[in-house]
Write an enzyme that holds these catalytic residues in place. Sequence first.
Site: not given
Ligand code: MSP
Length: 469
Positions: A18, A21, A124, A127, A143, A146, A293, A296
């Site tokens: 999304h 990422h 959670c 998380c 949470c 979430h 934020k 879904k």
């Molecule tokens: N799997 C763990 C990370 C393990 S690292 C050893 C995880 N995955 S995640 O898919 O939830 O998030 C991946 C990355 O995307 C993280 O750096 C997270 O902070 C970032 N983001 C997720 N949603 C975000 C936004 N809405 N905005 C910016 N970054 C975001 O956590």
Amino acid sequence: MKNTYITTAIPYANANPHLGHAMDYLLADVLRRYMLQQGKTVRLQAGTDEHGSKIFKKAAEQNIPIKDFVDKNSHSFQDFIHSLDVEYTDFIRTTDADHERRCQEIWHKLEDHIYKSKYEGWYCEGCEGFVTDKEYTENKGECPDHRKAYIKLSEENYYLRIADFKDDIREAIESDKLKITPTFRKKEFLNLLKDMPDVSISRPREQVEWGIPVPGDDAQVMYVWIDALSNYITVLGYPDQDISDDWPADTQIVGKDILRFHAGIWPAMLLGLGLPLPKNLLAHGFITVNGEKMSKTIGNVINPAEIIEKHGVVPFRYYFLRHASTTDDSDFTWDKYEAAYNELANDLGNLVQRLATLCKKNQIAGTKGELLSDAEFDDCMNKYEFNFAFDVLWRKIQDLNKRIDEEKPWALAKTDPAMAKAVLVKLVKDLLDINTRLAIFIPETAQRISEVFEASEITPPATPLFPKA
Ligand code: MSP
């Protein structure tokens, strides 16, 4: 010489990428290109986090065999990263056989700091994280990330004795040997560290079957964070190979929500393994959509591909690297995105078109750009204020536009052609010098600008860089 090693968080392979990422990858890529310009050899890791009950449940819900499910999602992340014009040197999947085996060896090496105990408390599922009573009360049992009620857990787990390393971690962070950017997050984390309990690093297999088995205990699998964090070194070959050409990482990029795992559990693991700590942890902010934020439940999750489709990847990189803060939360709206696109077209697209047209009329030959020193730019980059570094460049671009308006080379051409030529030559040279740094942020555009103004005969691009609809 040691390579510069930059890492990105590995997203859960439970869905397509999304918008949020994108941040990890864009920031890592900017840093990578900047370091390359300084003559460094750069290693940039990316990957997918593929174990855990959440992923397992998602696959079951969709009736897809788990391996196919993670394969599909991991590939969509790889495609996504490429679509951002980001290049990594290494891609790791936590289901890689090498990673799984190396993780078990890491566990084994940490055994002096691991003990078994019963966990009774909150958890959670979103998380995949244990929740303290204090957090439970503060968040009223739900949470905030979430919007899901915490569940009560009572189970046997292995624990990593954080207490063994707390003082060393605190010292490293306070003294900036392990530097956390931005400073307010460093302070926030140091506060959290005070009451940081030992962390659970396994789950009973009957709860979570999709995970790396704990060596020597078939009833337990590794809890995702140990498995996930190890990726930063297993991808380099640890412990089979000497990793000192790459490790310690120069910069580890993470979102603000997972800083605590990277500043707490991860350093504890590294200290337990006798490995040096990373030099920098960069925590970026979150992307919101229309001030909210992405979720879904709200139904406002934006597929980044949809934005890229609109005007290509350049405006995407431009928006999230200049109009989004490197360290604070930033908002996306389609209106702001269109406004940013117009800026690109008006400030940069027009400049290129106008200047190239004048050059053609006055038969100006192309030249080469140089990487000139720029203390203000470097200062922003070194402080990880990438958006401000981009601003520095953008002001220079706007200045070039002003100079054309003021110096009026088209009028000069009638009265003093030699002077007109000199003015144009200087404008071209200045644009190309700026362009060397623009290549860090919007490489595709920088490439096109080079092609126009470094050619033996300057001719305006057949289609404008940023055509208006
Ligand atoms: N799997 C763990 C990370 C393990 S690292 C050893 C995880 N995955 S995640 O898919 O939830 O998030 C991946 C990355 O995307 C993280 O750096 C997270 O902070 C970032 N983001 C997720 N949603 C975000 C936004 N809405 N905005 C910016 N970054 C975001 O956590």
